[in-house]
Enzyme design. Structure first.
Site, PDB file in Angstrom:
ATOM      1  N   ARG A 179       3.917  10.030  31.239  1.00  0.00           N
ATOM      2  CA  ARG A 179       4.517  10.516  30.001  1.00  0.00           C
ATOM      3  C   ARG A 179       4.870  11.991  30.103  1.00  0.00           C
ATOM      4  O   ARG A 179       4.319  12.726  30.905  1.00  0.00           O
ATOM      5  CB  ARG A 179       3.576  10.290  28.822  1.00  0.00           C
ATOM      6  CG  ARG A 179       3.605   8.856  28.293  1.00  0.00           C
ATOM      7  CD  ARG A 179       2.718   8.673  27.079  1.00  0.00           C
ATOM      8  NE  ARG A 179       1.321   8.898  27.385  1.00  0.00           N
ATOM      9  CZ  ARG A 179       0.646   9.981  27.070  1.00  0.00           C
ATOM     10  NH1 ARG A 179       1.231  10.960  26.389  1.00  0.00           N
ATOM     11  NH2 ARG A 179      -0.617  10.106  27.393  1.00  0.00           N
ATOM     12  N   LYS A 324       3.771   4.212  23.683  1.00  0.00           N
ATOM     13  CA  LYS A 324       3.043   5.290  23.040  1.00  0.00           C
ATOM     14  C   LYS A 324       3.883   5.936  21.924  1.00  0.00           C
ATOM     15  O   LYS A 324       3.339   6.469  20.958  1.00  0.00           O
ATOM     16  CB  LYS A 324       2.574   6.320  24.069  1.00  0.00           C
ATOM     17  CG  LYS A 324       1.317   5.865  24.851  1.00  0.00           C
ATOM     18  CD  LYS A 324       0.169   5.674  23.906  1.00  0.00           C
ATOM     19  CE  LYS A 324      -1.243   5.527  24.393  1.00  0.00           C
ATOM     20  NZ  LYS A 324      -1.693   5.055  25.618  1.00  0.00           N
ATOM     21  N   HIS A 343      -6.816   5.252  18.845  1.00  0.00           N
ATOM     22  CA  HIS A 343      -6.520   5.168  20.285  1.00  0.00           C
ATOM     23  C   HIS A 343      -7.771   4.625  20.964  1.00  0.00           C
ATOM     24  O   HIS A 343      -8.574   5.371  21.511  1.00  0.00           O
ATOM     25  CB  HIS A 343      -6.145   6.538  20.850  1.00  0.00           C
ATOM     26  CG  HIS A 343      -5.675   6.476  22.271  1.00  0.00           C
ATOM     27  ND1 HIS A 343      -5.841   7.521  23.152  1.00  0.00           N
ATOM     28  CD2 HIS A 343      -5.035   5.500  22.962  1.00  0.00           C
ATOM     29  CE1 HIS A 343      -5.329   7.178  24.325  1.00  0.00           C
ATOM     30  NE2 HIS A 343      -4.840   5.975  24.236  1.00  0.00           N
ATOM     31  N   SER A 361      -6.590   8.948  28.365  1.00  0.00           N
ATOM     32  CA  SER A 361      -6.086   8.177  29.493  1.00  0.00           C
ATOM     33  C   SER A 361      -7.035   8.270  30.688  1.00  0.00           C
ATOM     34  O   SER A 361      -7.493   9.355  31.043  1.00  0.00           O
ATOM     35  CB  SER A 361      -4.715   8.715  29.874  1.00  0.00           C
ATOM     36  OG  SER A 361      -4.154   7.907  30.845  1.00  0.00           O
ATOM     37  N   LYS A 365     -10.910   2.766  28.712  1.00  0.00           N
ATOM     38  CA  LYS A 365     -10.666   1.864  27.578  1.00  0.00           C
ATOM     39  C   LYS A 365     -10.289   0.464  28.065  1.00  0.00           C
ATOM     40  O   LYS A 365     -10.872  -0.528  27.636  1.00  0.00           O
ATOM     41  CB  LYS A 365      -9.535   2.402  26.684  1.00  0.00           C
ATOM     42  CG  LYS A 365      -9.842   3.692  25.962  1.00  0.00           C
ATOM     43  CD  LYS A 365      -8.694   4.119  25.064  1.00  0.00           C
ATOM     44  CE  LYS A 365      -7.395   4.333  25.798  1.00  0.00           C
ATOM     45  NZ  LYS A 365      -7.411   5.385  26.824  1.00  0.00           N
ATOM     46  N   THR A 366      -9.292   0.412  28.954  1.00  0.00           N
ATOM     47  CA  THR A 366      -8.817  -0.890  29.426  1.00  0.00           C
ATOM     48  C   THR A 366      -9.879  -1.578  30.285  1.00  0.00           C
ATOM     49  O   THR A 366     -10.190  -2.758  30.086  1.00  0.00           O
ATOM     50  CB  THR A 366      -7.502  -0.709  30.218  1.00  0.00           C
ATOM     51  OG1 THR A 366      -6.555  -0.059  29.373  1.00  0.00           O
ATOM     52  CG2 THR A 366      -6.934  -2.044  30.681  1.00  0.00           C
ATOM     53  N   ASP A 380      -5.959  -0.788  23.924  1.00  0.00           N
ATOM     54  CA  ASP A 380      -5.476   0.592  23.763  1.00  0.00           C
ATOM     55  C   ASP A 380      -5.177   1.069  22.343  1.00  0.00           C
ATOM     56  O   ASP A 380      -5.370   2.232  22.046  1.00  0.00           O
ATOM     57  CB  ASP A 380      -4.203   0.749  24.611  1.00  0.00           C
ATOM     58  CG  ASP A 380      -3.844   2.198  24.875  1.00  0.00           C
ATOM     59  OD1 ASP A 380      -4.720   2.945  25.312  1.00  0.00           O
ATOM     60  OD2 ASP A 380      -2.682   2.570  24.641  1.00  0.00           O
ATOM     61  N   ARG A 445       0.709   1.068  37.465  1.00  0.00           N
ATOM     62  CA  ARG A 445       0.338   0.347  36.243  1.00  0.00           C
ATOM     63  C   ARG A 445       0.755  -1.111  36.279  1.00  0.00           C
ATOM     64  O   ARG A 445       1.745  -1.466  36.910  1.00  0.00           O
ATOM     65  CB  ARG A 445       1.052   0.981  35.039  1.00  0.00           C
ATOM     66  CG  ARG A 445       0.631   2.381  34.704  1.00  0.00           C
ATOM     67  CD  ARG A 445      -0.535   2.365  33.750  1.00  0.00           C
ATOM     68  NE  ARG A 445      -0.912   3.705  33.336  1.00  0.00           N
ATOM     69  CZ  ARG A 445      -1.703   3.949  32.302  1.00  0.00           C
ATOM     70  NH1 ARG A 445      -2.169   2.954  31.572  1.00  0.00           N
ATOM     71  NH2 ARG A 445      -2.032   5.180  31.999  1.00  0.00           N
TER      72      ARG A 445
HETATM   73  N1  LIG Z   1     -17.776   4.333  35.676  1.00  0.00           N
HETATM   74  C1  LIG Z   1     -16.535   3.992  35.363  1.00  0.00           C
HETATM   75  N2  LIG Z   1     -16.228   3.577  34.120  1.00  0.00           N
HETATM   76  C2  LIG Z   1     -14.967   3.249  33.789  1.00  0.00           C
HETATM   77  N3  LIG Z   1     -13.918   3.295  34.646  1.00  0.00           N
HETATM   78  C3  LIG Z   1     -14.161   3.683  35.916  1.00  0.00           C
HETATM   79  C4  LIG Z   1     -15.461   4.050  36.331  1.00  0.00           C
HETATM   80  N4  LIG Z   1     -15.394   4.404  37.627  1.00  0.00           N
HETATM   81  C5  LIG Z   1     -14.130   4.257  38.012  1.00  0.00           C
HETATM   82  N5  LIG Z   1     -13.350   3.820  36.997  1.00  0.00           N
HETATM   83  C6  LIG Z   1     -11.885   3.615  37.076  1.00  0.00           C
HETATM   84  O1  LIG Z   1     -11.293   4.492  36.142  1.00  0.00           O
HETATM   85  C7  LIG Z   1     -10.107   3.924  35.610  1.00  0.00           C
HETATM   86  C8  LIG Z   1     -10.188   3.828  34.100  1.00  0.00           C
HETATM   87  O2  LIG Z   1      -8.890   3.567  33.654  1.00  0.00           O
HETATM   88  P1  LIG Z   1      -8.505   2.742  32.386  1.00  0.00           P
HETATM   89  O3  LIG Z   1      -9.553   1.765  32.044  1.00  0.00           O
HETATM   90  O4  LIG Z   1      -7.126   2.213  32.611  1.00  0.00           O
HETATM   91  O5  LIG Z   1      -8.456   3.913  31.331  1.00  0.00           O
HETATM   92  P2  LIG Z   1      -7.755   3.981  29.931  1.00  0.00           P
HETATM   93  O6  LIG Z   1      -7.458   2.597  29.519  1.00  0.00           O
HETATM   94  O7  LIG Z   1      -8.744   4.648  29.062  1.00  0.00           O
HETATM   95  O8  LIG Z   1      -6.533   4.803  30.156  1.00  0.00           O
HETATM   96  C9  LIG Z   1      -9.959   2.564  36.229  1.00  0.00           C
HETATM   97  O9  LIG Z   1      -9.086   2.679  37.316  1.00  0.00           O
HETATM   98  C10 LIG Z   1     -11.386   2.249  36.685  1.00  0.00           C
HETATM   99  O10 LIG Z   1     -11.422   1.391  37.781  1.00  0.00           O
HETATM  100  C1  LIG Z   2      -0.018   4.409  28.633  1.00  0.00           C
HETATM  101  C2  LIG Z   2      -0.935   5.292  28.488  1.00  0.00           C
HETATM  102  O1  LIG Z   2      -2.186   4.871  28.095  1.00  0.00           O
HETATM  103  P1  LIG Z   2      -3.633   4.894  28.750  1.00  0.00           P
HETATM  104  O2  LIG Z   2      -3.580   5.721  29.958  1.00  0.00           O
HETATM  105  O3  LIG Z   2      -4.492   5.451  27.685  1.00  0.00           O
HETATM  106  O4  LIG Z   2      -3.984   3.468  29.050  1.00  0.00           O
HETATM  107  C3  LIG Z   2      -0.569   6.682  28.623  1.00  0.00           C
HETATM  108  O5  LIG Z   2      -1.370   7.525  28.230  1.00  0.00           O
HETATM  109  O6  LIG Z   2       0.553   6.944  29.100  1.00  0.00           O
HETATM  110 CA   LIG Z   3      -4.094   5.273  26.132  1.00  0.00          CA
HETATM  111 MN   LIG Z   4      -5.569   1.847  29.069  1.00  0.00          MN
END
Ligand SMILES: Nc1ncnc2c1ncn2[C@@H]1O[C@H](COP(=O)(O)OP(=O)(O)O)[C@@H](O)[C@H]1O
Ligand SMILES: C=C(OP(=O)(O)O)C(=O)O
Ligand SMILES: [Ca+2]
Ligand SMILES: [Mn+2]
Length: 661
Positions: A179, A324, A343, A361, A365-366, A380, A445
């Protein structure tokens, strides 16, 4: 026998015994009577190749069954009328506002001329002669195509589109792979001037109405100049009472498939009655904005006009801007209805206990909301209303860097036919994706429909949350892996929104760096953070939710010397929160941040629960702890003059809930 192998029968180059150039039919020793005929199936019912091809496809089944009362004829008329209204609606969306009323629009792919368009174009019966060439041109639009159709469009016409070994569509988002928050602008008018959060710390960079219209015209002219555009009509928010209709007009099949996956997909019946959208995105991302235009500082601009209910995207093809961008819109529309937009990820246990996962980010969360032992409501974006929680979206957008089948099996398995895989690297022959490869970007992604997660909760709604988990990826390595928070502490950390930004998701961030982002999503909120905070406090209090702070970042030292906390440990911590066992644990209070930390959690080494134990150099730990506390204090200074909610007592408690040193 149905199989005529070589040496068994005859083979010729012509259709008759003598080839066109007079070559004699090649004869083997076998006599005519012995020739093997393939009579295992009846011959095709076609005289020509074209006829054969016409047999292959059938019209989609009518979505509304013909009813006896209406009769076939009546239904037919209303169907024509309905299609005319749809064309008018799309023509109106694509209208240039300085010239003719709207382009002549035609449904269907212009390259398929032989396939008669499903509907003839809308005629503008104006007696005047067209004054611009653009008025002579038709805009072809591809409306809510299916994933298979979008695959074909992408592979045929968009460079960098490939099918991976698991069936996902690999695409490139171009120069931007994250972004561009510094290029996001919001129209400041009489209403938004008072309503929105402006100035220091706010994500809302102002622009005026006129400049918005200049950019809108630029995007619309660009889109109308193309051979064809994609139109998606979809929904946001699974709460039927507060559903928002969105239209996305884009130039790329990639963008259309991304939004097909990310927004809620209408049923054919819902689509028939779609009507006028509540909000429209014009994604002309391949085309730059004009830097001679007032306010433009780069070639990228993401412009939001709340009065017009429109968003214009120029100069970035990163698909996350659309998702977003709509989230920002929800952060404006929902609080107006006393609904809190969040969020956060969200899941629900077998006993109906709901957990929210807030975080910036890359904080998890995911990853953590996608839990094989629980039902996924969303990864999200959510709403929390009087009815409980609802997902805003219809899909998930997972980070793929270093994705492993063992650690994240559900996300791994969701990368299949229909899924958009952005900016990944794959083997040119086997098409196997190398998820460790950062050659294009670290922010690789996957965007997939939520039902690709086997235990998705559909419809994506649930009761009021029991646990509110604040995720922070602490690159300093001084926050405990888990702390139980008082309501005031929850609000303090919610308003602070601390994490270390992980490289990639936002442009220009190459190394993790400490950041504070109010409400764990300052880039998307539209109102002052204290408005959302007050609503969260009120709801948590009313429904008795417990707040938790979970560090998914470093332990044993800062980024560079320590290590990221093992995902398996974080999952066990989260399990203990869900089960209620962590609420019953023994706690001690940390210095400086005053956090309540458990002394034991099943399956997690007790020594890591207090981060001081994991640092070999205790002085370095203390210095780093004080450094981070100082950053918190400095950041919170910007909020000390605001009252949170009606209660000045809560405001005082929140101010006292920060680090003391
Ligand atoms: N202890 C941990 N807890 C959560 N995620 C972790 C951890 N260690 C490594 N990761 C990695 O960090 C990233 C978290 O990203 P994601 O869940 O997509 O974040 P968000 O959805 O908040 O943007 C993933 O690639 C995950 O595999
Ligand atoms: C798509 C996004 O969400 P997130 O990384 O929180 O999953 C972003 O922040 O660009
Ligand atoms: Ca997000
Ligand atoms: Mn996410």
């Amino acid at each position: 026998m149905a199989n005529c192998g070589i040496g068994n029968g005859e083979f010729s180059f012509g259709s008759s015994g003598v080839g066109q150039n007079g070559l004699a039919k090649i004869q083997t020793q076998r006599k005519e009577a012995d020739v093997c005929h393939d009579d295992s199936a009846a011959p095709v019912k076609a005289q020509t190749i074209d006829e054969l091809h016409s047999l292959q496809k059938k019209k989609s089944a009518p979505t509304t069954p013909l009813t006896d009362t209406q009769g076939a004829f009546a239904n037919n008329i209303s169907e024509i009328e309905r299609q005319k209204l749809q064309l008018q609606s799309i023509s109106a969306s694509l209208a240039s506002l300085t010239r003719e009323t709207g382009p002549k629009v035609v449904k269907g792919d212009p390259s398929r001329k032989h396939e008669a368009p499903k509907v003839t174009h809308v005629h503008h019966f104006t007696p005047t002669i067209a004054v611009s060439d653009s008025a002579l041109k038709f805009t072809h639009f591809l409306y809510n195509l299916s994933p298979a159709e979008l695959y074909e469009q992408a592979i045929k016409y968009e460079k960098g589109s490939f099918i991976t070994s698991t069936g996902a569509l690999a695409t490139l988002s171009g120069a931007k792979t994250g972004r561009s928050p510094r290029d996001k602008r919001v129209v400041k008018d009489e209403t938004t001037e008072d309503e929105l959060w402006w100035g220091k710390g706010s994500p809302n960079i102002e622009m005026d109405e006129h400049t918005f219209m200049v950019n809108r015209e630029r995007a619309v002219d660009y889109l109308n100049s193309l051979d064809k555009v994609f139109v998606n009509d979809q929904f946001l928010n699974w709460d039927p009472e507060h559903r928002i209709k969105v239209r996305i007009i884009s130039a790329r099949a990639y963008h259309s498939l991304f939004m097909h996956n990310m927004c809620i997909r209408p049923t054919p019946e819902e689509l028939e009655n779609f009507g006028t959208p509540d909000f429209t995105i014009y994604n002309a991302g391949q085309f730059p904005c004009n830097r001679y235009t007032h306010y433009m500082t780069t070639s990228t601009s993401i412009d939001l006009n709340l009065a017009r209910r429109e968003m214009v995207i120029l100069g970035t093809q990163y698909a996350g801007e659309m998702k977003k961008g709509l989230f920002s819109v929800m952060h404006y529309l929902m609080p107006k209805r006393q609904i809190l937009s969040l969020h956060s990820g969200c899941n629900i246990g077998k006993d109906g206990d709901v957990a929210l996962f807030f975080g910036l980010s890359g904080t998890g969360k995911t990853t953590l909301s996608t839990d094989h032992n629980r039902y996924l409501i969303g990864d999200d974006e959510h709403c929390w209303s009087e009815n409980g929680v609802s997902n805003i979206e219809g899909g998930c957008y997972a980070k793929c860097i270093d994705l492993s089948k063992e650690k994240e099996p559900d996300i791994w398995n969701a990368i299949k036919f229909g899924t958009v895989l952005e900016n990944v690297v794959f083997d040119e022959h086997t098409r196997e994706v190398d998820h460790s490869d950062k050659s294009v970007t670290e922010n690789t992604r996957a965007a997939y429909p939520i039902e690709y997660i086997p235990n998705a909760k559909i419809p994506c709604v649930g009761p009021h949350p029991k646990n509110v988990i604040l995720l922070a990826c602490d690159a300093f390595g001084v926050l405990p892996p888990v702390s139980k928070l008082s309501l005031a502490q929850t609000m303090y950390h919610f308003i602070s929104g601390y994490t270390a930004l992980v490289a990639g998701t936002e442009e220009g961030v190459k190394e993790p760096q400490a950041t504070f982002s109010a409400c764990f999503g300052a880039a998307f909120i539209m109102l002052h953070p204290t408005k959302y905070a007050a609503m969260l406090a009120e709801k948590m209090q009313k429904h008795g939710a417990t707040g938790w702070l979970v560090n998914t970042g470093w332990s044993g030292g800062s980024y560079g010397s320590g290590n990221r906390i093992k995902l398996a440990y974080t999952r066990r911590i989260i399990n203990a929160i869900h089960s209620g066992s962590l609420l019953e644990a023994n706690y001690k209070k940390t210095d400086v941040f005053g956090l309540e930390i458990p002394t034991e959690i099943e399956g997690v080494p007790s020594e890591i629960l207090d981060p001081v134990n994991t640092w070999p150099d205790k002085k370095a730990y203390n210095d780093t702890l004080l450094k981070l506390a100082g950053l918190f204090k400095k950041n919170f200074g910007g909020f000390t003059n605001y009252k949170i909610g009606k209660d000045s007592k809560l405001t005082e408690e929140i101010l006292a809930a920060g680090p003391i040193f």
